[in-house]
Each structure stands twice: as structure tokens, then as C-alpha cells.
Design a protein around this motif. Structure first.
Motif, PDB file in Angstrom:
ATOM      1  N   LEU A  95       0.813  -1.215   0.000  1.00  0.00           N
ATOM      2  CA  LEU A  95       0.000   0.000   0.000  1.00  0.00           C
ATOM      3  C   LEU A  95       0.853   1.274   0.000  1.00  0.00           C
ATOM      4  O   LEU A  95       0.700   2.119  -0.900  1.00  0.00           O
ATOM      5  N   PRO A  96       1.769   1.487   0.979  1.00  0.00           N
ATOM      6  CA  PRO A  96       2.589   2.712   0.919  1.00  0.00           C
ATOM      7  C   PRO A  96       3.504   2.740  -0.307  1.00  0.00           C
ATOM      8  O   PRO A  96       3.807   3.820  -0.830  1.00  0.00           O
ATOM      9  N   LEU A  97       3.937   1.563  -0.795  1.00  0.00           N
ATOM     10  CA  LEU A  97       4.781   1.538  -1.978  1.00  0.00           C
ATOM     11  C   LEU A  97       4.021   2.053  -3.194  1.00  0.00           C
ATOM     12  O   LEU A  97       4.526   2.900  -3.951  1.00  0.00           O
ATOM     13  N   MET A  98       2.804   1.586  -3.402  1.00  0.00           N
ATOM     14  CA  MET A  98       2.012   2.043  -4.539  1.00  0.00           C
ATOM     15  C   MET A  98       1.578   3.499  -4.387  1.00  0.00           C
ATOM     16  O   MET A  98       1.469   4.239  -5.374  1.00  0.00           O
ATOM     17  N   GLU A  99       1.333   3.918  -3.130  1.00  0.00           N
ATOM     18  CA  GLU A  99       1.010   5.334  -2.888  1.00  0.00           C
ATOM     19  C   GLU A  99       2.180   6.217  -3.303  1.00  0.00           C
ATOM     20  O   GLU A  99       2.001   7.266  -3.939  1.00  0.00           O
ATOM     21  N   SER A 100       3.380   5.799  -2.949  1.00  0.00           N
ATOM     22  CA  SER A 100       4.568   6.565  -3.314  1.00  0.00           C
ATOM     23  C   SER A 100       4.775   6.578  -4.829  1.00  0.00           C
ATOM     24  O   SER A 100       5.094   7.618  -5.419  1.00  0.00           O
ATOM     25  N   GLU A 101       4.575   5.427  -5.463  1.00  0.00           N
ATOM     26  CA  GLU A 101       4.731   5.357  -6.913  1.00  0.00           C
ATOM     27  C   GLU A 101       3.693   6.220  -7.630  1.00  0.00           C
ATOM     28  O   GLU A 101       3.994   6.864  -8.640  1.00  0.00           O
ATOM     29  N   ARG A 102       2.488   6.260  -7.102  1.00  0.00           N
ATOM     30  CA  ARG A 102       1.450   7.084  -7.733  1.00  0.00           C
ATOM     31  C   ARG A 102       1.817   8.572  -7.667  1.00  0.00           C
ATOM     32  O   ARG A 102       1.717   9.292  -8.656  1.00  0.00           O
ATOM     33  N   ALA A 103       2.265   9.016  -6.497  1.00  0.00           N
ATOM     34  CA  ALA A 103       2.647  10.421  -6.361  1.00  0.00           C
ATOM     35  C   ALA A 103       3.879  10.744  -7.229  1.00  0.00           C
ATOM     36  O   ALA A 103       3.953  11.809  -7.853  1.00  0.00           O
ATOM     37  N   TRP A 104       4.831   9.808  -7.283  1.00  0.00           N
ATOM     38  CA  TRP A 104       6.039  10.040  -8.080  1.00  0.00           C
ATOM     39  C   TRP A 104       5.712  10.125  -9.576  1.00  0.00           C
ATOM     40  O   TRP A 104       6.236  11.002 -10.288  1.00  0.00           O
ATOM     41  N   SER A 105       4.847   9.235 -10.061  1.00  0.00           N
ATOM     42  CA  SER A 105       4.498   9.257 -11.487  1.00  0.00           C
ATOM     43  C   SER A 105       3.756  10.542 -11.848  1.00  0.00           C
ATOM     44  O   SER A 105       3.943  11.098 -12.938  1.00  0.00           O
ATOM     45  N   TYR A 106       2.924  11.036 -10.918  1.00  0.00           N
ATOM     46  CA  TYR A 106       2.229  12.309 -11.160  1.00  0.00           C
ATOM     47  C   TYR A 106       3.247  13.452 -11.241  1.00  0.00           C
ATOM     48  O   TYR A 106       3.144  14.349 -12.093  1.00  0.00           O
ATOM     49  N   ALA A 107       4.253  13.405 -10.377  1.00  0.00           N
ATOM     50  CA  ALA A 107       5.295  14.443 -10.388  1.00  0.00           C
ATOM     51  C   ALA A 107       6.073  14.410 -11.702  1.00  0.00           C
ATOM     52  O   ALA A 107       6.375  15.465 -12.278  1.00  0.00           O
ATOM     53  N   MET A 108       6.399  13.213 -12.193  1.00  0.00           N
ATOM     54  CA  MET A 108       7.136  13.127 -13.443  1.00  0.00           C
ATOM     55  C   MET A 108       6.276  13.585 -14.631  1.00  0.00           C
ATOM     56  O   MET A 108       6.787  14.177 -15.591  1.00  0.00           O
ATOM     57  N   GLN A 109       4.983  13.329 -14.559  1.00  0.00           N
ATOM     58  CA  GLN A 109       4.084  13.826 -15.597  1.00  0.00           C
ATOM     59  C   GLN A 109       4.060  15.353 -15.599  1.00  0.00           C
ATOM     60  O   GLN A 109       4.134  15.997 -16.660  1.00  0.00           O
ATOM     61  N   LEU A 110       3.999  15.947 -14.412  1.00  0.00           N
ATOM     62  CA  LEU A 110       4.009  17.409 -14.311  1.00  0.00           C
ATOM     63  C   LEU A 110       5.346  17.985 -14.763  1.00  0.00           C
ATOM     64  O   LEU A 110       5.399  19.075 -15.338  1.00  0.00           O
ATOM     65  N   LYS A 111       6.429  17.256 -14.518  1.00  0.00           N
ATOM     66  CA  LYS A 111       7.748  17.745 -14.937  1.00  0.00           C
ATOM     67  C   LYS A 111       7.843  17.835 -16.452  1.00  0.00           C
ATOM     68  O   LYS A 111       8.409  18.801 -16.994  1.00  0.00           O
ATOM     69  N   SER A 112       7.303  16.844 -17.149  1.00  0.00           N
ATOM     70  CA  SER A 112       7.336  16.882 -18.613  1.00  0.00           C
ATOM     71  C   SER A 112       6.445  17.991 -19.165  1.00  0.00           C
ATOM     72  O   SER A 112       6.707  18.527 -20.241  1.00  0.00           O
ATOM     73  N   GLU A 113       5.399  18.362 -18.412  1.00  0.00           N
ATOM     74  CA  GLU A 113       4.505  19.435 -18.853  1.00  0.00           C
ATOM     75  C   GLU A 113       4.993  20.810 -18.428  1.00  0.00           C
ATOM     76  O   GLU A 113       4.505  21.826 -18.937  1.00  0.00           O
ATOM     77  N   ALA A 114       5.949  20.863 -17.492  1.00  0.00           N
ATOM     78  CA  ALA A 114       6.432  22.146 -16.975  1.00  0.00           C
ATOM     79  C   ALA A 114       7.269  22.902 -17.991  1.00  0.00           C
ATOM     80  O   ALA A 114       7.555  24.086 -17.787  1.00  0.00           O
ATOM     81  N   ASN A 115       7.676  22.245 -19.088  1.00  0.00           N
ATOM     82  CA  ASN A 115       8.445  22.954 -20.118  1.00  0.00           C
ATOM     83  C   ASN A 115       7.622  24.062 -20.762  1.00  0.00           C
ATOM     84  O   ASN A 115       8.158  25.106 -21.136  1.00  0.00           O
ATOM     85  N   THR A 116       6.318  23.835 -20.893  1.00  0.00           N
ATOM     86  CA  THR A 116       5.434  24.840 -21.493  1.00  0.00           C
ATOM     87  C   THR A 116       4.636  25.604 -20.447  1.00  0.00           C
ATOM     88  O   THR A 116       4.173  26.700 -20.724  1.00  0.00           O
ATOM     89  N   GLU A 117       4.471  25.027 -19.252  1.00  0.00           N
ATOM     90  CA  GLU A 117       3.719  25.682 -18.176  1.00  0.00           C
ATOM     91  C   GLU A 117       4.578  25.686 -16.911  1.00  0.00           C
ATOM     92  O   GLU A 117       4.525  24.748 -16.106  1.00  0.00           O
ATOM     93  N   PRO A 118       5.372  26.736 -16.702  1.00  0.00           N
ATOM     94  CA  PRO A 118       6.333  26.741 -15.572  1.00  0.00           C
ATOM     95  C   PRO A 118       5.678  26.624 -14.204  1.00  0.00           C
ATOM     96  O   PRO A 118       6.305  26.139 -13.263  1.00  0.00           O
TER      97      PRO A 118
END
Length: 601
Positions: A95-118
């Protein structure tokens, strides 16, 4: 949903640690293997972080449902903590492992989008902090005596890696380097203590962490780390977030050298270079040649070319912006010839375009080399990977021919006859290879006449290209030597394949005749209609041989023609009025008519 729950249960039964007697003595989870398999199966093979985040959310919901451990009901949320007593079931650790992975994947998704939206960078940092919090919870749970030692070490390494990722994005290089080093050390120790499969997994993780550590070292002040980063960039051959940051770092290093590049000499022209983006691209070309020579794999070489093309696009766009008011440039863009002398700035645009075309050809040749290796690789066939087809290589050679055709049409080459001769010779060589793979495509489907004709065309193109290379001034240069060697090898190969193709066509006909002769069929077609076919038919020697159709079938025949005399419409008959006797009217009516009204004379 039942199938999903079953998958969770099955995956976690294998995570229980057993002693020699077979009894379960401690709970445990193969953390690294679990997340790596999830990454490959649910989107991260292609960098799709949103798909992986959705998978993590579904996985958490399935685990909670199977454990009867909900976080409240549909009206309110009621957080529940996982206690040490619950760790008898290793699914609670997921449970905490998947919770951490979910938050991390969301962060990486936002990082790829931050190039156009700082502004999304702040949200990314927030999600990474959440991922670190869940990773800390996992590490604390694994400190319990109910969890085995291997899971404890993996949890410590995972938590250190996640926190190091947070500091990496916050540019806290010193703490980031310490945490990545800790995670790397743990994985190195684990790789020496387990079976071969796990060793490969842990070593791959170590290789992923090493570039981050060197990047942190460079930012702390270790200038020698730039060379290590370049080597790691070449070995990786992948496009991910870290390699893009390394490319940015290498670009910044080259920007410091742009002041030394003020002019280039090319084909007898001295071209001044004033634009910073163009200077940066030209320095990148010089550095990339060295990197390509040092690269050990084809993928890493192709990756260097891709990075170079990104800078080439910026350089060409900068030159177009400067030339947009030049009337000669507008004429050249329409494909028309320029009258008069070409300006220095437009000549620079021609030079950069020439580099783009030639580097694209070099990249495509590497891709062809990679496909040729896969075409004859038995390992790739055993692993079930997609095997390249000859038409894939023919398409790449077609692109190369098109790129070469565009070179003589560039502005500034109007009076350069040597470039046209060189390009024509190279085009003939690549046309020979293109015909070769098209011929192999026809041969694979047993179209022997077409394949044989194309092999003859290959020999024609190859011999013409070889004759052209002999007339070059620098006929002993490395590039010409390699091309001539490849063409000579192609000629030898095609000489053999040509006869093999001819023999295969004959054997194919013989096999067909033998198979036809050995066939015994009951055909309804009479013998008179199949006299040119030899088929063993036992019915012909029987009492009722099928020789001719009886009664005969009706056959359509032409109708009896009709004749129409159309000539009469075009004849003029002579007048016969003078030969016809005029007769007066007689009878009672004539008498009455003459008596009442008189007769006309």
C-alpha cells in the motif's frame, strides 16, 4: 475486478519468505522487481506517466478491497494507519509503496509538462514530497521484526532514492548526492548476495543512479565530472529526463566556447558566423563527431545525432528570421534559381542545411546497419522480437536518395559542377542498395522474374557508381574507400543471388510439375478441354471415360446480318412529265361540271 484481485493475491503469495522447512517466517516484498515490472507493463516503457499513475490508483483500490481495509466510506474519508500486527500479510507493505509510486508518477508527468507551463513545477515539488512521505512510511514499517532483512534494505534504498529525486529537483546537490550514493551502495551490496536474475536487476539500478551522482558532483564543483557525464550519455542511448538535463549542461559548456568561432571555411567560401545559435550548432557538430567515434553502441550514436538535430532546428529558424526580408531567399524557397551572387548569410543557411541533410544520411545509415543486424539475428528470432523486413531497409535508402537529390538544388551550388558529380555517384550507389532490398522482397514471395530483373538493375547501378568513384579527386579518402568496399561486396553478393534466383525459379516449376503428375483428381472437365494438362485420371480407362461433353453445350453464335439499301436515299431520278399522257376527267361528274360552270380550255 475479481480477476484483478486474483492477480494481486497471486503476486503477493510469492513475496512471502520461507525457511528450509517451508514455513513462513517473515513478510517481505521484492520492491525493486515489483516496481520495475509495473513500469514496463503499464506505460513507462514509452514514458506514459499518466497511464502508470492510473494503474497505481487501481492497484491500491484492489489491494484495499482484498484486505477489507477501506479508507472510510462514500460519505467521508477516515485514514487508517498500518500497524505492526498487520504485517503478517505482505500486501499491507504494497500500500505505501504504490502510494509513493502514484505520487512520483504524477510528479514526473508534471515535470514533462512544466516545459510549457512553468507553474506546474511547484505542483511537481508538492507531489514529490508526498511520494517521499509514503516512502518513509514504508521504510518505518519495514523496520519491524516481522519483515525480512532483504525487504528492509530495499525499502531503505527506495526511500533514499525517492528523497534524492526530490533534492535533485530542488537543486540541493550536496544532500542529493549523499542520498543517491546511499541508495547505490545498498543496491551494490544486494547485487552480490542474490541469484543471477536479481543481480542483473540491482546492477541496472546502480547504472541508473550513477549519472545522477556525477551530475550532482559537477554542480557541486567537480569539473572533471563533465567527461564522465558525456561517457554516460553515450552509453545510455536513451532519451529521458536526466539525459535531457545532461544535454542542457553540455550546451551550456559549449556556449562558453562560441566566442572562438567567428568564421567557417567550406568549399572555397569563407562564411562569417555571427548568430549565437548557429555558432552553438557548429560547435555541437564538432563535438558530436568525437562522441560518435567514442560511442560503443548504435543506439548511443543515434541518440547523439538526435540531440544534434534539435540544435540544428533552432539554428535554421534563427537564420530564417534574419533572411525573411531578403528577396533572393524568398525566390530560393520557391525552388527557383537565384540570379547573381548569393549573400554570405544565405550561404551560411545553405551550409547549415547541407549539414542537416548529410547528418540525416549518416543517421539513416546507422539505422540501416541496426536493421541489417536484426535481419540476420537468430537471437532476436528466439526472443520473439519484431524481425525487420527488406522493405524497411528499402524505405530508408529511398529517404537517403531524396536527401542527396536536395543537395545540388541548394542556393550557392549553381556553378559548382563537382557537387553534382559527387551526388550523382552516391545516388547511384544507394539506388543499387535500394533495388537490392526490393529484389529480396520479391524473392521472398517467389516472384522470380521480377527479382531477377531487379538484381540485374542492381549490378547496373553498382557498376556505374564504382566507375564514378574512380574519377573522384580524393578517390583514396576513407569515405570513398568504405563506399567502394560496400559496392564491391554487393556486386559479389548479387552475382550469386542472381543464379540462385534463376535456379529457384526452375526448381519451383519442376516441383510443381512433379506434384501435378502425382496428383490424382476427379475432374468434371472433359478431356478435350484439358489436353494441355497432364493429370493421372483413372476414369479415362474405365467404361465411361469423360472425353467430350454430350450432348454438346449451347454456344453463342452471331445472328444473321440484316442489309439495308441506303443508296436509294441519295439518287435523283429524271423527270418523266413529258412522257406521261395528260387525261381529262370523264363520266357524269365531268359532264355536270362542264354544263354548269363551263369547261376550261
Amino acid at each position: 475486478m475479481a480477476a484483478g484481485n486474483a492477480g494481486v493475491l497471486q503476486a503477493n503469495d510469492s513475496d512471502k519468505r520461507t525457511d528450509k522447512s517451508g514455513k513462513t517466517n517473515a513478510a517481505g516484498v521484492d520492491i525493486l522487481r515489483l516496481i520495475k515490472e509495473a513500469h514496463l507493463q503499464h506505460g513507462l516503457r514509452h514514458g506514459d506517466y499518466q497511464r502508470y499513475r492510473s494503474y497505481c490508483a487501481r492497484r491500491i483500490r484492489r489491494i484495499r478491497k482484498s484486505l477489507h481495509f477501506p479508507q472510510g466510506n462514500k460519505y467521508k474519508v477516515q485514514h487508517k494507519k498500518i500497524t505492526e500486527d498487520m504485517l503478517k500479510d505482505s500486501r499491507y507493505l504494497c500500500l505505501p509503496l504504490m502510494e509513493s509510486e502514484r505520487a512520483w508518477s504524477y510528479a514526473m508527468q508534471l515535470k514533462s509538462e512544466a516545459n510549457t507551463e512553468p507553474r506546474k513545477k511547484f505542483h511537481m515539488i508538492s507531489r514529490l514530497k508526498k511520494a517521499v512521505s509514503h516512502a518513509d512510511d514504508l521504510e518505518k514499517l519495514c523496520k519491524s521484526g516481522r519483515v525480512d532483512a532483504r525487504t528492509k534494505l530495499e525499502a531503505q534504498a527506495y526511500s533514499s532514492w525517492m528523497q534524492g529525486t526530490l533534492y535533485f529537483e530542488q537543486e540541493n546537490w550536496k544532500l542529493c548526492m549523499e542520498l543517491f550514493t546511499k541508495a547505490k551502495t545498498i543496491y551494490e551490496k544486494l547485487s552480490t548476495a542474490f541469484t543471477e536474475d536479481l543481480q542483473v536487476l540491482y546492477k541496472q539500478r546502480v547504472e541508473e543512479i550513477a549519472p545522477n551522482i556525477r551530475y550532482c558532483a559537477y554542480n557541486i564543483g567537480d569539473k572533471s565530472a563533465i567527461d564522465d557525464l558525456m561517457q554516460m550519455r553515450l552509453k545510455s542511448g536513451k532519451e529521458d529526463l536526466l539525459t535531457s538535463q545532461i544535454d542542457d549542461l553540455l550546451t551550456q559548456t559549449r556556449e562558453k566556447q562560441t566566442a572562438t568561432l567567428s568564421e567557417v571555411s567550406w568549399r572555397g567560401h569563407q562564411i562569417p558566423v555571427k548568430n549565437e545559435k548557429v555558432r552553438l550548432f557548429l560547435l555541437s557538430v564538432q563535438a558530436s563527431e568525437k562522441e560518435i567515434k567514442e560511442a560503443t553502441t548504435i543506439d548511443s550514436k543515434i541518440s547523439v545525432y538526435e540531440s544534434m538535430f534539435k540544435e540544428c532546428i533552432d539554428a535554421l529558424q534563427a537564420l530564417r528570421d534574419e533572411l525573411k526580408n531578403d528577396p533572393n531567399f524568398k525566390i530560393a524557397q520557391k525552388g527557383q534559381k537565384i540570379e547573381g551572387q548569393v549573400s554570405k548569410l544565405q550561404m551560411l543557411h545553405t551550409y547549415v542545411t547541407y549539414l542537416r541533410l548529410t547528418k540525416t544520411i549518416e543517421r539513416n545509415l546507422l539505422m540501416i546497419q541496426n536493421l541489417e543486424e536484426g535481419l540476420h539475428s537468430k537471437k532476436q528470432q528466439r526472443e520473439g522480437k519484431k524481425i525487420p523486413k527488406p522493405q524497411d531497409l528499402a524505405r530508408l535508402y529511398e529517404i537517403i536518395v531524396q536527401n542527396l537529390t536536395d543537395i545540388p538544388n541548394l542556393p550557392g551550388f549553381e556553378d559548382d559542377d563537382s557537387i553534382q558529380t559527387e551526388v550523382d555517384t552516391e545516388i547511384l550507389g544507394y539506388k543499387a542498395f535500394r533495388c537490392f532490398y526490393i529484389a529480396k522482397t520479391y524473392a521472398s514471395v517467389k516472384k522470380w522474374p521480377e527479382a531477377l530483373a531487379l538484381y540485374e538493375r542492381v549490378l547496373k547501378y553498382a557498376n556505374q557508381s564504382l566507375a564514378g568513384y574512380k574519377s573522384f579527386k580524393d578517390s583514396k579518402s576513407e569515405k570513398v574507400t568504405i563506399a567502394v568496399t560496400k559496392l564491391n561486396k554487393l556486386v559479389q553478393t548479387v552475382d550469386g543471388l542472381k543464379y540462385s534466383c534463376h535456379a529457384a525459379s526452375i526448381l519451383d516449376v519442376d516441383n510443381l510439375t512433379e506434384q501435378t503428375a502425382s496428383m490424382s483428381i476427379q475432374s468434371k472437365k472433359p478431356l478435350i478441354d484439358r489436353l494441355d494438362e497432364y493429370v493421372t485420371d483413372s476414369s479415362l480407362t474405365g467404361k465411361k471415360p469423360n472425353l467430350v461433353p454430350f450432348p454438346p453445350d449451347f454456344q453463342p453464335i452471331a445472328c444473321k446480318p440484316l442489309f439495308f439499301d441506303l443508296a436509294l436515299n441519295h439518287l435523283e431520278f429524271p423527270s418523266l412529265d413529258d412522257k406521261v399522257e395528260q387525261k381529262r376527267g370523264g363520266g357524269i361528274t365531268g359532264f355536270v361540271k362542264g354544263w354548269l360552270w363551263g369547261s376550261k380550255k
